[in-house]
Motif scaffolding. Structure first.
Motif, mmCIF file in Angstrom:
data_model
loop_
_atom_site.group_PDB
_atom_site.id
_atom_site.type_symbol
_atom_site.label_atom_id
_atom_site.label_comp_id
_atom_site.label_asym_id
_atom_site.label_seq_id
_atom_site.Cartn_x
_atom_site.Cartn_y
_atom_site.Cartn_z
ATOM 1 N N MET A 129 8.792 15.966 42.034
ATOM 2 C CA MET A 129 9.318 17.329 42.063
ATOM 3 C C MET A 129 8.202 18.348 41.830
ATOM 4 S SD MET A 129 13.064 17.255 40.238
ATOM 5 C CE MET A 129 12.551 16.387 38.759
ATOM 6 N N ASN A 130 7.313 18.040 40.888
ATOM 7 C CA ASN A 130 6.203 18.938 40.596
ATOM 8 C C ASN A 130 5.278 19.067 41.801
ATOM 9 O OD1 ASN A 130 4.626 20.487 38.488
ATOM 10 N ND2 ASN A 130 3.092 18.975 39.093
ATOM 11 N N ASP A 131 5.012 17.948 42.472
ATOM 12 C CA ASP A 131 4.158 17.963 43.665
ATOM 13 C C ASP A 131 4.797 18.791 44.775
ATOM 14 O OD1 ASP A 131 1.903 16.895 45.345
ATOM 15 O OD2 ASP A 131 3.584 16.041 46.456
ATOM 16 N N THR A 157 10.754 5.722 35.758
ATOM 17 C CA THR A 157 11.450 6.325 36.905
ATOM 18 C C THR A 157 11.557 7.835 36.738
ATOM 19 O OG1 THR A 157 12.748 4.307 37.223
ATOM 20 C CG2 THR A 157 13.592 6.321 38.239
ATOM 21 N N ILE A 158 11.916 8.280 35.521
ATOM 22 C CA ILE A 158 12.011 9.720 35.241
ATOM 23 C C ILE A 158 10.667 10.399 35.473
ATOM 24 C CG2 ILE A 158 12.335 11.423 33.399
ATOM 25 C CD1 ILE A 158 14.480 9.522 32.233
ATOM 26 N N LEU A 165 14.871 18.370 46.577
ATOM 27 C CA LEU A 165 14.876 18.370 45.115
ATOM 28 C C LEU A 165 16.124 17.712 44.535
ATOM 29 C CD1 LEU A 165 13.513 21.934 44.234
ATOM 30 C CD2 LEU A 165 12.373 19.750 43.826
ATOM 31 N N LYS A 166 17.195 17.671 45.313
ATOM 32 C CA LYS A 166 18.479 17.203 44.795
ATOM 33 C C LYS A 166 18.425 15.745 44.335
ATOM 34 C CE LYS A 166 23.391 16.850 45.894
ATOM 35 N NZ LYS A 166 24.447 17.072 46.900
ATOM 36 N N THR A 167 17.860 14.862 45.181
ATOM 37 C CA THR A 167 17.841 13.443 44.840
ATOM 38 C C THR A 167 17.031 13.140 43.583
ATOM 39 O OG1 THR A 167 18.215 12.809 47.140
ATOM 40 C CG2 THR A 167 17.276 11.134 45.681
ATOM 41 N N PRO A 168 15.773 13.617 43.468
ATOM 42 C CA PRO A 168 15.031 13.329 42.233
ATOM 43 C C PRO A 168 15.660 13.957 40.992
ATOM 44 C CG PRO A 168 13.778 14.798 43.659
ATOM 45 C CD PRO A 168 14.911 14.291 44.466
ATOM 46 N N ILE A 169 16.225 15.155 41.135
ATOM 47 C CA ILE A 169 16.889 15.784 39.990
ATOM 48 C C ILE A 169 18.089 14.957 39.543
ATOM 49 C CG2 ILE A 169 18.317 17.761 39.297
ATOM 50 C CD1 ILE A 169 16.409 19.549 40.887
ATOM 51 N N THR A 170 18.879 14.480 40.521
ATOM 52 C CA THR A 170 20.036 13.638 40.203
ATOM 53 C C THR A 170 19.607 12.377 39.466
ATOM 54 O OG1 THR A 170 21.199 14.460 42.158
ATOM 55 C CG2 THR A 170 22.011 12.425 41.187
ATOM 56 N N SER A 171 18.507 11.781 39.938
ATOM 57 C CA SER A 171 17.998 10.568 39.289
ATOM 58 C C SER A 171 17.547 10.848 37.860
ATOM 59 C CB SER A 171 16.826 9.991 40.095
ATOM 60 O OG SER A 171 17.246 9.593 41.376
ATOM 61 N N VAL A 172 16.798 11.950 37.696
ATOM 62 C CA VAL A 172 16.311 12.307 36.360
ATOM 63 C C VAL A 172 17.481 12.535 35.414
ATOM 64 C CG1 VAL A 172 15.129 14.098 35.017
ATOM 65 C CG2 VAL A 172 14.093 13.222 37.113
ATOM 66 N N LEU A 173 18.495 13.270 35.885
ATOM 67 C CA LEU A 173 19.672 13.535 35.046
ATOM 68 C C LEU A 173 20.404 12.243 34.677
ATOM 69 C CD1 LEU A 173 21.121 16.715 36.814
ATOM 70 C CD2 LEU A 173 20.125 16.596 34.525
ATOM 71 N N GLY A 174 20.557 11.375 35.668
ATOM 72 C CA GLY A 174 21.275 10.123 35.433
ATOM 73 C C GLY A 174 20.569 9.217 34.437
ATOM 74 N N VAL A 200 21.380 2.233 27.130
ATOM 75 C CA VAL A 200 20.357 1.223 27.416
ATOM 76 C C VAL A 200 19.780 0.752 26.083
ATOM 77 C CG1 VAL A 200 18.227 0.705 28.651
ATOM 78 C CG2 VAL A 200 19.809 2.420 29.564
ATOM 79 N N SER A 201 19.893 -0.531 25.819
ATOM 80 C CA SER A 201 19.415 -1.074 24.544
ATOM 81 C C SER A 201 18.108 -1.858 24.691
ATOM 82 C CB SER A 201 20.488 -1.976 23.914
ATOM 83 O OG SER A 201 20.846 -3.008 24.821
ATOM 84 N N GLU A 202 17.932 -2.513 25.834
ATOM 85 C CA GLU A 202 16.721 -3.307 26.043
ATOM 86 C C GLU A 202 15.503 -2.395 26.167
ATOM 87 O OE1 GLU A 202 17.100 -6.028 29.266
ATOM 88 O OE2 GLU A 202 19.179 -6.521 28.785
ATOM 89 N N GLU A 203 14.426 -2.755 25.469
ATOM 90 C CA GLU A 203 13.203 -1.941 25.486
ATOM 91 C C GLU A 203 12.561 -1.922 26.869
ATOM 92 O OE1 GLU A 203 12.051 0.048 23.151
ATOM 93 O OE2 GLU A 203 13.825 -0.467 21.974
ATOM 94 N N THR A 204 12.635 -3.070 27.531
ATOM 95 C CA THR A 204 12.042 -3.118 28.879
ATOM 96 C C THR A 204 12.786 -2.196 29.845
ATOM 97 O OG1 THR A 204 13.414 -5.074 29.350
ATOM 98 C CG2 THR A 204 11.136 -5.455 28.627
ATOM 99 N N LYS A 205 14.111 -2.144 29.680
ATOM 100 C CA LYS A 205 14.917 -1.261 30.529
ATOM 101 C C LYS A 205 14.619 0.204 30.212
ATOM 102 C CE LYS A 205 17.649 -3.197 33.569
ATOM 103 N NZ LYS A 205 17.600 -2.747 34.991
ATOM 104 N N LYS A 206 14.482 0.495 28.934
ATOM 105 C CA LYS A 206 14.149 1.868 28.536
ATOM 106 C C LYS A 206 12.823 2.306 29.163
ATOM 107 C CE LYS A 206 16.536 2.040 24.051
ATOM 108 N NZ LYS A 206 16.341 2.173 22.593
ATOM 109 N N ALA A 207 11.838 1.422 29.093
ATOM 110 C CA ALA A 207 10.522 1.727 29.672
ATOM 111 C C ALA A 207 10.640 1.946 31.185
ATOM 112 C CB ALA A 207 9.549 0.599 29.364
ATOM 113 N N GLU A 208 11.458 1.113 31.820
ATOM 114 C CA GLU A 208 11.669 1.235 33.272
ATOM 115 C C GLU A 208 12.325 2.571 33.617
ATOM 116 O OE1 GLU A 208 14.456 -0.870 36.639
ATOM 117 O OE2 GLU A 208 13.679 -2.146 35.019
ATOM 118 N N TYR A 209 13.314 2.970 32.823
ATOM 119 C CA TYR A 209 14.002 4.242 33.053
ATOM 120 C C TYR A 209 13.043 5.410 32.860
ATOM 121 C CZ TYR A 209 18.780 2.379 33.440
ATOM 122 O OH TYR A 209 19.915 1.738 33.876
ATOM 123 N N LEU A 210 12.227 5.322 31.811
ATOM 124 C CA LEU A 210 11.265 6.400 31.539
ATOM 125 C C LEU A 210 10.224 6.505 32.656
ATOM 126 C CD1 LEU A 210 10.718 5.923 27.700
ATOM 127 C CD2 LEU A 210 11.774 7.905 28.822
#
Length: 309
Positions: free
Chosen positions: A142-144, A134-135, A103-112, A122-132
């Motif tokens: 984690m749910n699985d 990933t989250i 659980l540690k790695t995905p939680i760390t990623s989600v937090l980051g 993050v200002s670019e819309e494409t980057k925002k979508a990419e981050y979302l």
């Protein structure tokens, strides 16, 4: 420490009760045999006294021998029970450690990623979508993991009840394959199926057995390359063999492959899963008083899983 002292107190009480019981049996046996000897040989003569002394000595000898043997056996069983409890405790702690690890790695990623978004980094819309994305992907993982862990713990509970009835296990297998057929097509898997047309009736919880077959088929999908040949066969007794010519599993992993969080991959944290699927399948077959086993290099295939009812 208190639990340990209480356990040894219970052991001493049980041993004392056992000793008193053995002593009572010896005393009653001595009295009965002495009474019989006295009845047949008479009360007051040297011959009677001689035979009574032999009886006393014999009874005492057998009492000491049987008591010693029983005591050794008793302590061996207690020692064995202690070792089983210690092993169960180690496995429980390892289970928790693996949960935290996975659980540690995905939680760390989600937090980051979420912090980067909330802080406006993050200002670019494409980057925002990419981050979302990933989250979302990490949250789904984690749910699985939590769902699978819940299923495993539930199966471990003695209160868990299977809803078994006579059902066609061959049809359950066919439905499990059909539900994943598009996944097999996407990875260009070559399926070789030999399933009886006539019903194979077994007393099963069909939902749980479907989970066994689905987990084994998913395991083949996740851990093998494109174009893998997958053989799925069942005989008239329900014995099912799922074999493939994909990636081999190292012997050190194969030896413990049905333990929670063990995976054929070098890393459980890869996209190929956590290693709970096989543990769940194995536990379900145990609850059905059946068997799930793993075989390396089966009949021309790299590996095989064997399900027996």
């Amino acid at each position: 420490m208190k639990k340990k002292r209480f356990k040894w107190l219970k052991l001493k009480i049980l041993f004392l009760v056992f000793y008193i019981l053995m002593l009572a049996i010896w005393m009653v046996g001595s009295f009965v045999t002495q009474t019989i000897v006295a009845y047949f040989l008479g009360e007051e003569n040297l011959e009677t006294e001689f035979f009574i002394n032999i009886v006393r000595f014999t009874n005492l000898f057998f009492f000491v021998v049987s008591f010693s043997i029983s005591s050794v056996s008793f302590f061996k069983q207690m020692n064995k029970a202690d070792k089983i409890k210690e092993q169960a405790e180690k496995e429980r702690l390892m289970l928790f450690a693996n949960i935290a690890h996975d659980l540690k790695t995905p939680i760390t990623s989600v937090l980051g990623y979420s912090k980067a978004l909330s802080d406006g980094m993050v200002s670019e819309e494409t980057k925002k979508a990419e981050y979302l994305q990933t989250i979302t992907r990490k949250a789904v993982r984690m749910n699985d993991l939590i769902d699978r862990l819940f299923e495993y713990v539930k199966l471990e509970s003695p209160e868990n009840v299977l809803y078994k009835k006579d059902d066609d296990v061959a049809e359950v297998l066919r439905k499990s394959i059909a539900n994943l057929y598009t996944d097999f097509e996407e990875k260009d898997f070559n399926l070789d199926m030999q399933i009886p047309e006539t019903p194979v009736i077994k007393n099963i919880d069909s939902l749980e057995i479907d989970r066994v077959f689905t987990n084994l088929l998913n395991n083949a999908l996740k851990h093998n390359p494109r174009g893998t040949t997958l053989s799925i066969s069942m005989d008239e007794n329900g014995k099912t063999i799922i074999a493939d010519n994909g990636n081999p599993i190292p012997s050190e992993v194969a030896a413990q492959i049905f333990k929670p969080f063990v995976s054929g991959d070098e890393s459980r944290m890869s996209k190929n899963g956590s290693g709970l699927g096989l543990a769940l399948a194995h536990k379900i077959m145990e609850k059905h008083e059946g068997k799930l086993s793993f075989v390396n290099e089966y009949a021309g295939f790299t590996k095989a899983f064997v399900v027996e009812f």
